[in-house]
Design an enzyme around this catalytic site. Structure first.
Site, PDB file in Angstrom:
ATOM      1  N   ARG A 151      10.887   6.797   3.302  1.00  0.00           N
ATOM      2  CA  ARG A 151      10.872   8.249   3.467  1.00  0.00           C
ATOM      3  C   ARG A 151      11.675   8.685   4.691  1.00  0.00           C
ATOM      4  O   ARG A 151      12.316   9.742   4.687  1.00  0.00           O
ATOM      5  CB  ARG A 151       9.430   8.745   3.566  1.00  0.00           C
ATOM      6  CG  ARG A 151       8.673   8.665   2.245  1.00  0.00           C
ATOM      7  CD  ARG A 151       7.199   8.952   2.425  1.00  0.00           C
ATOM      8  NE  ARG A 151       6.985  10.271   3.010  1.00  0.00           N
ATOM      9  CZ  ARG A 151       5.810  10.674   3.502  1.00  0.00           C
ATOM     10  NH1 ARG A 151       4.757   9.851   3.475  1.00  0.00           N
ATOM     11  NH2 ARG A 151       5.681  11.886   4.008  1.00  0.00           N
ATOM     12  N   TYR A 198      12.187   0.237  -4.172  1.00  0.00           N
ATOM     13  CA  TYR A 198      11.718   1.621  -4.214  1.00  0.00           C
ATOM     14  C   TYR A 198      12.836   2.519  -4.721  1.00  0.00           C
ATOM     15  O   TYR A 198      14.012   2.159  -4.674  1.00  0.00           O
ATOM     16  CB  TYR A 198      11.311   2.101  -2.818  1.00  0.00           C
ATOM     17  CG  TYR A 198       9.997   1.580  -2.315  1.00  0.00           C
ATOM     18  CD1 TYR A 198       8.825   2.331  -2.444  1.00  0.00           C
ATOM     19  CD2 TYR A 198       9.910   0.345  -1.679  1.00  0.00           C
ATOM     20  CE1 TYR A 198       7.615   1.861  -1.964  1.00  0.00           C
ATOM     21  CE2 TYR A 198       8.702  -0.134  -1.202  1.00  0.00           C
ATOM     22  CZ  TYR A 198       7.561   0.631  -1.341  1.00  0.00           C
ATOM     23  OH  TYR A 198       6.365   0.165  -0.872  1.00  0.00           O
ATOM     24  N   ASP A 255       1.178   5.566   0.207  1.00  0.00           N
ATOM     25  CA  ASP A 255       0.541   6.712   0.852  1.00  0.00           C
ATOM     26  C   ASP A 255       0.119   7.752  -0.181  1.00  0.00           C
ATOM     27  O   ASP A 255       0.442   7.650  -1.368  1.00  0.00           O
ATOM     28  CB  ASP A 255       1.511   7.359   1.851  1.00  0.00           C
ATOM     29  CG  ASP A 255       1.780   6.472   3.049  1.00  0.00           C
ATOM     30  OD1 ASP A 255       0.897   5.686   3.430  1.00  0.00           O
ATOM     31  OD2 ASP A 255       2.894   6.571   3.617  1.00  0.00           O
ATOM     32  N   ARG A 269       0.833  -1.195   0.000  1.00  0.00           N
ATOM     33  CA  ARG A 269       0.000   0.000   0.000  1.00  0.00           C
ATOM     34  C   ARG A 269       0.876   1.256   0.000  1.00  0.00           C
ATOM     35  O   ARG A 269       1.831   1.353   0.762  1.00  0.00           O
ATOM     36  CB  ARG A 269      -0.921   0.013   1.225  1.00  0.00           C
ATOM     37  CG  ARG A 269      -2.031  -1.031   1.158  1.00  0.00           C
ATOM     38  CD  ARG A 269      -2.916  -0.992   2.374  1.00  0.00           C
ATOM     39  NE  ARG A 269      -2.189  -1.404   3.573  1.00  0.00           N
ATOM     40  CZ  ARG A 269      -2.744  -1.484   4.781  1.00  0.00           C
ATOM     41  NH1 ARG A 269      -4.014  -1.169   4.964  1.00  0.00           N
ATOM     42  NH2 ARG A 269      -2.026  -1.869   5.816  1.00  0.00           N
TER      43      ARG A 269
END
Length: 248
Positions: free
Chosen positions: A192, A105, A47, A45
């Site tokens: 992040r 990522y 954001d 999932r």
């Protein structure tokens, strides 16, 4: 299915009441092709304002369609910021989330004196110079299996904070710094938070050993600023070869 999307105008992947989500758009589009309601499960999932290059999803259906029909039919019914890249049948053993053995990522940072109107939804903007060598040295401390409590959000619901990072590379070209990172799994906001720490180190606001110290203290309150979401891309997830997914 392999799905690509621009997360700029979405409140994240997951369906939420009263807001736009990738999941709700995709379920509606695929449901039209299937001619029945479907529920989607994803590899990871994302954001709000986070993008995906190849998000993998799966669903159960009683409909019989060709792979081409699933792709073209879904895309006709999707908005411009979401597209299905491929479709492939799998057996009941497959699960988009639990069958994944690794995820990848990238986080993009634009370093220049003025902000970029063209890249505003694709990068985090930093106006001060960054030291790529210091960022790479700091990132190397994170490679391997560690307790990443200092790098996950306080609200993270994962049962264990232990993850194994397979690689972390910093690539710089013409002022665009890209953090490439792959692991067996990631905690909520983990990429992040890593990016925020590496940016601080790249600016000279913290030492190269700060990442190592944060692993040791296992305390999110000591972990610095969470980097903004728009620089983050889910690149892909890896699956066992037995499923023969037509991934890029």
């Amino acid at each position: 299915m392999g799905v690509e999307y621009d997360g700029s105008d979405f409140h994240g992947w997951q369906t939420q009441v009263g807001v736009r989500s990738v999941q709700s758009c995709l379920e509606a589009a695929v449901g039209r092709v299937a001619d029945h309601a479907i529920g989607l499960h994803c590899a990871g999932r994302t954001d709000a304002r986070v993008h995906a290059i190849e998000q993998v999803v799966h669903f159960d259906t009683t409909a019989s369609r060709s792979e081409r029909s699933w792709v073209l039919g879904a895309n006709v019914n999707l908005p411009p910021d979401v597209a299905v890249r491929w479709a492939h049948p799998v057996d009941e053993r497959f699960h988009a989330r639990f069958s994944a053995v690794a995820r990848h990522y990238r986080y993009q940072i634009m370093v220049r004196r003025t902000r970029s109107p063209l890249l505003r939804s694709r990068v985090a903007w930093v106006h001060a110079p960054l030291d790529a060598a210091h960022m790479q040295a700091a990132g190397s401390h994170l490679v391997g299996e560690h307790d990443f409590s200092s790098f996950r959000t306080v609200a993270c619901q994962a049962k264990s904070p232990v993850r194994r990072i397979h690689y972390l590379r910093i690539v710089e070209q013409d002022g665009l710094f890209t953090i490439h990172v792959g692991a067996n799994g990631f905690l909520h906001h983990m990429v992040r938070n890593i990016a925020g720490v590496l940016i601080a180190i790249g600016r000279g606001e913290a030492s190269v050993d700060w990442t190592q110290a944060l692993l040791h203290v296992r305390d999110r309150t000591r972990g610095g600023v969470t980097a903004p979401p728009q620089g983050l891309f889910l690149v892909k997830a890896d699956y066992p070869s037995e499923f023969a997914l037509p991934q890029s």
